[in-house]
Structures are given as structure tokens and as C-alpha cells.
Motif scaffolding. Sequence first.
Motif, PDB file in Angstrom:
ATOM      1  N   SER A   1      -1.360  18.784  70.906  1.00 37.94           N
ATOM      2  CA  SER A   1      -0.234  17.959  71.346  1.00 37.94           C
ATOM      3  C   SER A   1       0.996  18.858  71.366  1.00 37.94           C
ATOM      4  O   SER A   1       1.657  19.044  70.350  1.00 37.94           O
ATOM      5  N   ALA A   2       1.262  19.429  72.545  1.00 37.81           N
ATOM      6  CA  ALA A   2       2.293  20.467  72.639  1.00 37.81           C
ATOM      7  C   ALA A   2       3.681  19.936  72.287  1.00 37.81           C
ATOM      8  O   ALA A   2       4.036  18.783  72.614  1.00 37.81           O
ATOM      9  N   ALA A   3       4.457  20.792  71.627  1.00 42.53           N
ATOM     10  CA  ALA A   3       5.833  20.489  71.252  1.00 42.53           C
ATOM     11  C   ALA A   3       6.748  21.581  71.784  1.00 42.53           C
ATOM     12  O   ALA A   3       6.311  22.726  71.939  1.00 42.53           O
ATOM     13  N   PRO A   4       8.016  21.261  72.050  1.00 44.22           N
ATOM     14  CA  PRO A   4       8.948  22.290  72.543  1.00 44.22           C
ATOM     15  C   PRO A   4       9.020  23.521  71.637  1.00 44.22           C
ATOM     16  O   PRO A   4       9.249  24.632  72.121  1.00 44.22           O
ATOM     17  N   SER A   5       8.790  23.342  70.338  1.00 46.16           N
ATOM     18  CA  SER A   5       8.821  24.477  69.407  1.00 46.16           C
ATOM     19  C   SER A   5       7.679  25.463  69.648  1.00 46.16           C
ATOM     20  O   SER A   5       7.697  26.578  69.109  1.00 46.16           O
ATOM     21  N   GLN A   6       6.709  25.059  70.448  1.00 50.39           N
ATOM     22  CA  GLN A   6       5.601  25.951  70.766  1.00 50.39           C
ATOM     23  C   GLN A   6       5.844  26.749  72.045  1.00 50.39           C
ATOM     24  O   GLN A   6       4.973  27.506  72.485  1.00 50.39           O
ATOM     25  N   THR A   7       7.017  26.589  72.628  1.00 48.90           N
ATOM     26  CA  THR A   7       7.424  27.457  73.727  1.00 48.90           C
ATOM     27  C   THR A   7       7.517  28.881  73.202  1.00 48.90           C
ATOM     28  O   THR A   7       8.262  29.152  72.255  1.00 48.90           O
ATOM     29  N   SER A   8       6.749  29.780  73.798  1.00 51.67           N
ATOM     30  CA  SER A   8       6.660  31.130  73.263  1.00 51.67           C
ATOM     31  C   SER A   8       5.821  31.984  74.216  1.00 51.67           C
ATOM     32  O   SER A   8       5.290  31.497  75.211  1.00 51.67           O
ATOM     33  N   VAL A   9       5.727  33.252  73.881  1.00 54.77           N
ATOM     34  CA  VAL A   9       4.767  34.127  74.542  1.00 54.77           C
ATOM     35  C   VAL A   9       3.627  34.369  73.553  1.00 54.77           C
ATOM     36  O   VAL A   9       3.870  34.787  72.419  1.00 54.77           O
ATOM     37  N   TYR A  10       2.416  34.117  73.997  1.00 52.23           N
ATOM     38  CA  TYR A  10       1.244  34.221  73.130  1.00 52.23           C
ATOM     39  C   TYR A  10       0.444  35.473  73.484  1.00 52.23           C
ATOM     40  O   TYR A  10       0.141  35.716  74.651  1.00 52.23           O
ATOM     41  N   PHE A  11       0.125  36.232  72.464  1.00 49.94           N
ATOM     42  CA  PHE A  11      -0.666  37.440  72.656  1.00 49.94           C
ATOM     43  C   PHE A  11      -1.964  37.347  71.867  1.00 49.94           C
ATOM     44  O   PHE A  11      -1.969  36.971  70.697  1.00 49.94           O
ATOM     45  N   CYS A  12      -3.017  37.716  72.533  1.00 54.94           N
ATOM     46  CA  CYS A  12      -4.308  37.869  71.883  1.00 54.94           C
ATOM     47  C   CYS A  12      -4.536  39.352  71.638  1.00 54.94           C
ATOM     48  O   CYS A  12      -4.070  40.197  72.415  1.00 54.94           O
ATOM     49  N   ALA A  13      -5.229  39.678  70.568  1.00 59.81           N
ATOM     50  CA  ALA A  13      -5.545  41.073  70.269  1.00 59.81           C
ATOM     51  C   ALA A  13      -6.926  41.156  69.660  1.00 59.81           C
ATOM     52  O   ALA A  13      -7.459  40.167  69.142  1.00 59.81           O
ATOM     53  N   SER A  14      -7.514  42.329  69.734  1.00 60.92           N
ATOM     54  CA  SER A  14      -8.801  42.557  69.088  1.00 60.92           C
ATOM     55  C   SER A  14      -8.799  43.921  68.434  1.00 60.92           C
ATOM     56  O   SER A  14      -8.010  44.804  68.791  1.00 60.92           O
ATOM     57  N   SER A  15      -9.676  44.079  67.457  1.00 63.54           N
ATOM     58  CA  SER A  15      -9.822  45.389  66.817  1.00 63.54           C
ATOM     59  C   SER A  15     -11.261  45.573  66.382  1.00 63.54           C
ATOM     60  O   SER A  15     -11.988  44.609  66.153  1.00 63.54           O
ATOM     61  N   TYR A  16     -11.654  46.823  66.229  1.00 60.27           N
ATOM     62  CA  TYR A  16     -13.048  47.133  65.914  1.00 60.27           C
ATOM     63  C   TYR A  16     -13.359  46.858  64.446  1.00 60.27           C
ATOM     64  O   TYR A  16     -14.300  46.148  64.121  1.00 60.27           O
ATOM     65  N   ARG A  17     -12.528  47.413  63.571  1.00 58.72           N
ATOM     66  CA  ARG A  17     -12.844  47.300  62.151  1.00 58.72           C
ATOM     67  C   ARG A  17     -11.923  46.355  61.403  1.00 58.72           C
ATOM     68  O   ARG A  17     -12.183  46.023  60.262  1.00 58.72           O
TER      69      ARG A  17
ATOM     70  N   GLY B   1      -0.519  38.819  77.554  1.00 54.86           N
ATOM     71  CA  GLY B   1       0.279  37.683  77.129  1.00 54.86           C
ATOM     72  C   GLY B   1       0.187  36.466  78.027  1.00 54.86           C
ATOM     73  O   GLY B   1      -0.156  36.567  79.206  1.00 54.86           O
ATOM     74  N   THR B   2       0.480  35.321  77.433  1.00 50.80           N
ATOM     75  CA  THR B   2       0.603  34.045  78.145  1.00 50.80           C
ATOM     76  C   THR B   2       1.969  33.468  77.819  1.00 50.80           C
ATOM     77  O   THR B   2       2.293  33.266  76.650  1.00 50.80           O
ATOM     78  N   ARG B   3       2.765  33.255  78.847  1.00 50.86           N
ATOM     79  CA  ARG B   3       4.079  32.666  78.634  1.00 50.86           C
ATOM     80  C   ARG B   3       3.964  31.161  78.787  1.00 50.86           C
ATOM     81  O   ARG B   3       3.666  30.666  79.869  1.00 50.86           O
ATOM     82  N   LEU B   4       4.200  30.451  77.699  1.00 55.60           N
ATOM     83  CA  LEU B   4       4.061  28.999  77.681  1.00 55.60           C
ATOM     84  C   LEU B   4       5.423  28.346  77.478  1.00 55.60           C
ATOM     85  O   LEU B   4       6.165  28.726  76.570  1.00 55.60           O
ATOM     86  N   THR B   5       5.717  27.400  78.340  1.00 58.69           N
ATOM     87  CA  THR B   5       6.944  26.615  78.214  1.00 58.69           C
ATOM     88  C   THR B   5       6.564  25.155  78.037  1.00 58.69           C
ATOM     89  O   THR B   5       5.792  24.612  78.839  1.00 58.69           O
ATOM     90  N   VAL B   6       7.094  24.527  76.998  1.00 58.38           N
ATOM     91  CA  VAL B   6       6.843  23.103  76.746  1.00 58.38           C
ATOM     92  C   VAL B   6       8.156  22.356  76.954  1.00 58.38           C
ATOM     93  O   VAL B   6       9.158  22.636  76.289  1.00 58.38           O
ATOM     94  N   VAL B   7       8.130  21.426  77.909  1.00 56.77           N
ATOM     95  CA  VAL B   7       9.364  20.707  78.256  1.00 56.77           C
ATOM     96  C   VAL B   7       9.304  19.250  77.807  1.00 56.77           C
ATOM     97  O   VAL B   7       8.243  18.720  77.520  1.00 56.77           O
TER      98      VAL B   7
END
Lengths: 113, 114
Positions: B80-96, B108-114
Motif C-alpha cells: 500500500s504505497a505511501a508518499p514517504s516511499q517516493t525514492s530511487v530504489y537500487f538492487c545489488a548483489s554480491s558473491y560472498r 535503479g527504479t525511480r518511484l513517485t507516489v502521489v
Amino acid sequence: DQQVKQNSPSLSVQEGRISILNCDYTNSMFDYFLWYKKYPAEGPTFLISISSIKDKNEDGRFTVFLNKSAKHLSLHIVPSQPGDSAVYFCAASGVLYARQLTFGSGTQLTVLP
Amino acid sequence: NAGVTQTPKFRVLKTGQSMTLLCAQDMNHEYMYWYRQDPGMGLRLIHYSVGEGTTAKGEVPDGYNVSRLKKQNFLLGLESAAPSQTSVYFCASSYRGTGADGYTFGSGTRLTVV
């Protein structure tokens, strides 16, 4: 309370001169430190790292210095180039924190031609 | 070699809507992470996974859920999206997952919640 702090939001340097980016940390349990570089609309990319058992690590134009007693690290870029203009994030990890990276807020470096 | 791929790249949501962000990596990494980046706050860890079928909470997990049904995919859900979740989201991975080997980030994913 931020455990990794980058107190300078921005830095401008002339091309060819040295860029010095600073980072402070508060948690003495951190034992590995990294610098990431981020261009607009891209994800951060790993730049250089240093273990707490060292006080200096070099990779080409990039050198990271660690002062454990002051809980301070710095990234030196010599000579600076316009392509170095980016946001630089300092990050830290520790075995007690499942090795997750804790990031600072970033410093925007602008290298002026 | 695609590395870490995030979809979508941009999204606008209305308050209360739900969505899922997809992260896929082709490097056979065990560890995967979701971060959000906000101005003046750096990157903050939302959730992470140490292997297929595992998930754990990070620094700012409230309002998000994750799943790692396949090793190569890590999904981030907003129920249930909220305006406070407006942000840029980054996923990352690592081997160890040691921190020492560095993380590979998506773009990145730029998400805007209005």
C-alpha cells in the motif's frame, strides 16, 4: 543516527589538481571500508576499498587513507579529470553487522575543465 | 553480461496502490539487497537475502516485503504505497556478502507516489 558521515555535500576541483573526499564513522566495529562512484541515472559502482588492518590502499589515480584512531577515511584522486565528476559514497561493513554495507550520504564532486 | 537488471526504471503510483519491483542478476551471486536512496540520506538497506528462499530485514523494512524464490531474482513489494516511499530504489548483489568484494548495483527504479 548516521554511523557513516560525509559532511561535505559537494566539492569542486580544477582539472589536474587533487580531489580529497572525506568520510567519518562512529562505529569502531566497522572493519572494512569502501568507496563507490555514482553517475546520474546509473547505479553506484565499486571504486576502491581498504581493510582496517591497513592505513593506505592505492589503485591508479585513486588512494584511500584510513585513520582508525580518528575514525576517518579519505579518498584522494590525483590528477582529477572531468570524467571523475560524480557522486562518491563512502561505505563501511563489519562482521557483527552481517557484513551489510552502511553508506554515507554522498559527496558530489565536480571537476572543472 | 547484463549484471543486475531492474524493472521498471520509472513508475508513478497513487497512494494505496501496490506494485512489485523486480531485480534479476546473471552472475550466480548468493547475496542480494534492496536499497533506497533519498536526498541527504545516502543509501539505506531495506531488505536483503543470503540465498534462495531466504530474506532478512535491513535498516528501513517497514512498508515493504520481499521474496527470493529463485536465486537470480529478488522482488521488492509495496503493498500500500505511501508518499514517504517516493525514492530511487537500487538492487545489488554480491558473491560472498562479505562487503569486501563489493556489490554490483542495478541502474535503479525511480518511484513517485502521489
